[in-house]
Design a protein around this motif. Structure first.
Motif, PDB file in Angstrom:
ATOM      1  N   UNK A  14       0.817  -1.207   0.000  1.00 25.54           N
ATOM      2  CA  UNK A  14       0.000   0.000   0.000  1.00 25.54           C
ATOM      3  C   UNK A  14       0.849   1.254   0.000  1.00 25.54           C
ATOM      4  N   UNK A  15       1.870   1.255   0.814  1.00 26.63           N
ATOM      5  CA  UNK A  15       2.782   2.395   0.886  1.00 26.63           C
ATOM      6  C   UNK A  15       3.486   2.602  -0.458  1.00 26.63           C
ATOM      7  N   UNK A  16       3.921   1.523  -1.086  1.00 24.71           N
ATOM      8  CA  UNK A  16       4.612   1.612  -2.372  1.00 24.71           C
ATOM      9  C   UNK A  16       3.683   2.151  -3.458  1.00 24.71           C
ATOM     10  N   UNK A  17       2.461   1.655  -3.516  1.00 22.59           N
ATOM     11  CA  UNK A  17       1.507   2.131  -4.513  1.00 22.59           C
ATOM     12  C   UNK A  17       1.184   3.606  -4.299  1.00 22.59           C
ATOM     13  N   UNK A  18       1.025   4.005  -3.047  1.00 24.04           N
ATOM     14  CA  UNK A  18       0.739   5.400  -2.728  1.00 24.04           C
ATOM     15  C   UNK A  18       1.895   6.308  -3.142  1.00 24.04           C
ATOM     16  N   UNK A  19       3.104   5.908  -2.813  1.00 17.83           N
ATOM     17  CA  UNK A  19       4.266   6.727  -3.178  1.00 17.83           C
ATOM     18  C   UNK A  19       4.438   6.807  -4.693  1.00 17.83           C
ATOM     19  N   UNK A  28      12.420   7.033 -12.545  1.00 12.37           N
ATOM     20  CA  UNK A  28      12.965   6.548 -13.815  1.00 12.37           C
ATOM     21  C   UNK A  28      13.086   5.035 -13.841  1.00 12.37           C
ATOM     22  N   UNK A  29      13.268   4.417 -12.671  1.00 11.13           N
ATOM     23  CA  UNK A  29      13.439   2.964 -12.565  1.00 11.13           C
ATOM     24  C   UNK A  29      13.215   2.560 -11.110  1.00 11.13           C
ATOM     25  N   UNK A  30      12.937   1.264 -10.917  1.00  9.48           N
ATOM     26  CA  UNK A  30      12.652   0.765  -9.569  1.00  9.48           C
ATOM     27  C   UNK A  30      13.394  -0.544  -9.330  1.00  9.48           C
ATOM     28  N   UNK A  31      14.004  -0.645  -8.164  1.00  8.55           N
ATOM     29  CA  UNK A  31      14.503  -1.923  -7.652  1.00  8.55           C
ATOM     30  C   UNK A  31      13.426  -2.411  -6.697  1.00  8.55           C
ATOM     31  N   UNK A  32      12.883  -3.577  -6.971  1.00 10.15           N
ATOM     32  CA  UNK A  32      11.672  -4.040  -6.303  1.00 10.15           C
ATOM     33  C   UNK A  32      11.868  -5.406  -5.656  1.00 10.15           C
ATOM     34  N   UNK A  33      11.445  -5.508  -4.410  1.00 14.61           N
ATOM     35  CA  UNK A  33      11.377  -6.805  -3.756  1.00 14.61           C
ATOM     36  C   UNK A  33      10.057  -7.453  -4.175  1.00 14.61           C
ATOM     37  N   UNK A  34      10.051  -8.747  -4.497  1.00 15.93           N
ATOM     38  CA  UNK A  34       8.802  -9.378  -4.923  1.00 15.93           C
ATOM     39  C   UNK A  34       7.776  -9.532  -3.800  1.00 15.93           C
ATOM     40  N   UNK A  35       8.215  -9.377  -2.551  1.00 13.81           N
ATOM     41  CA  UNK A  35       7.302  -9.456  -1.410  1.00 13.81           C
ATOM     42  C   UNK A  35       7.532  -8.241  -0.538  1.00 13.81           C
ATOM     43  N   UNK A  36       6.444  -7.591  -0.157  1.00 14.39           N
ATOM     44  CA  UNK A  36       6.494  -6.426   0.718  1.00 14.39           C
ATOM     45  C   UNK A  36       5.631  -6.711   1.940  1.00 14.39           C
ATOM     46  N   UNK A  37       6.275  -6.878   3.079  1.00 20.63           N
ATOM     47  CA  UNK A  37       5.588  -7.257   4.321  1.00 20.63           C
ATOM     48  C   UNK A  37       4.644  -8.440   4.119  1.00 20.63           C
ATOM     49  N   UNK A  38       5.138  -9.452   3.420  1.00 22.09           N
ATOM     50  CA  UNK A  38       4.376 -10.678   3.226  1.00 22.09           C
ATOM     51  C   UNK A  38       3.376 -10.641   2.079  1.00 22.09           C
TER      52      UNK A  38
END
Length: 104
Positions: A14-19, A28-38
């Motif tokens: 939710x925080x990521x989508x909001x930001x 310009x680009x994102x480094x993303x973990x496939x899981x965010x707080x489960x």
């Protein structure tokens, strides 16, 4: 330090989508973990794709497991040394070098 600026860090989906919603024009680009707080980060990955923002998965998960979960982006093995992160960001920049100009 690597020539890039962090626009935001998010722990939850939710925080990521909001930001992303508030600052997409700066990303310009994102480094993303496939899981965010489960939670699966797939909704975020799908939003990034719709916005044309390239991303790379930063994870210790195996490539096959990521594909089974529906992720199709390149993978950077975590933990990654600064030089590997720098190369990954450079690679992402080559994918969409004119994104900022296109959205400005």
């Amino acid at each position: 330090e690597l020539g890039h600026r962090v626009v935001g860090v998010a722990a939850s989906l939710g925080q990521a989508l909001d930001r992303l919603e508030r600052r997409a024009g700066e990303v310009d680009a994102v480094l993303l973990s496939p899981r965010l707080l489960g939670q699966s980060a797939r909704p975020l990955a799908q939003r990034l794709m719709r916005l044309g923002i390239p991303y790379m998965l930063l994870t210790d998960m195996a490539e096959d497991d990521l594909r089974r979960l529906g992720f199709r982006a390149p993978r950077l093995a975590a933990p990654a040394p600064p030089a590997a992160v720098s190369r990954a960001l450079a690679d992402l920049g080559r994918v969409a070098p004119s994104r900022r100009a296109a959205t400005a």
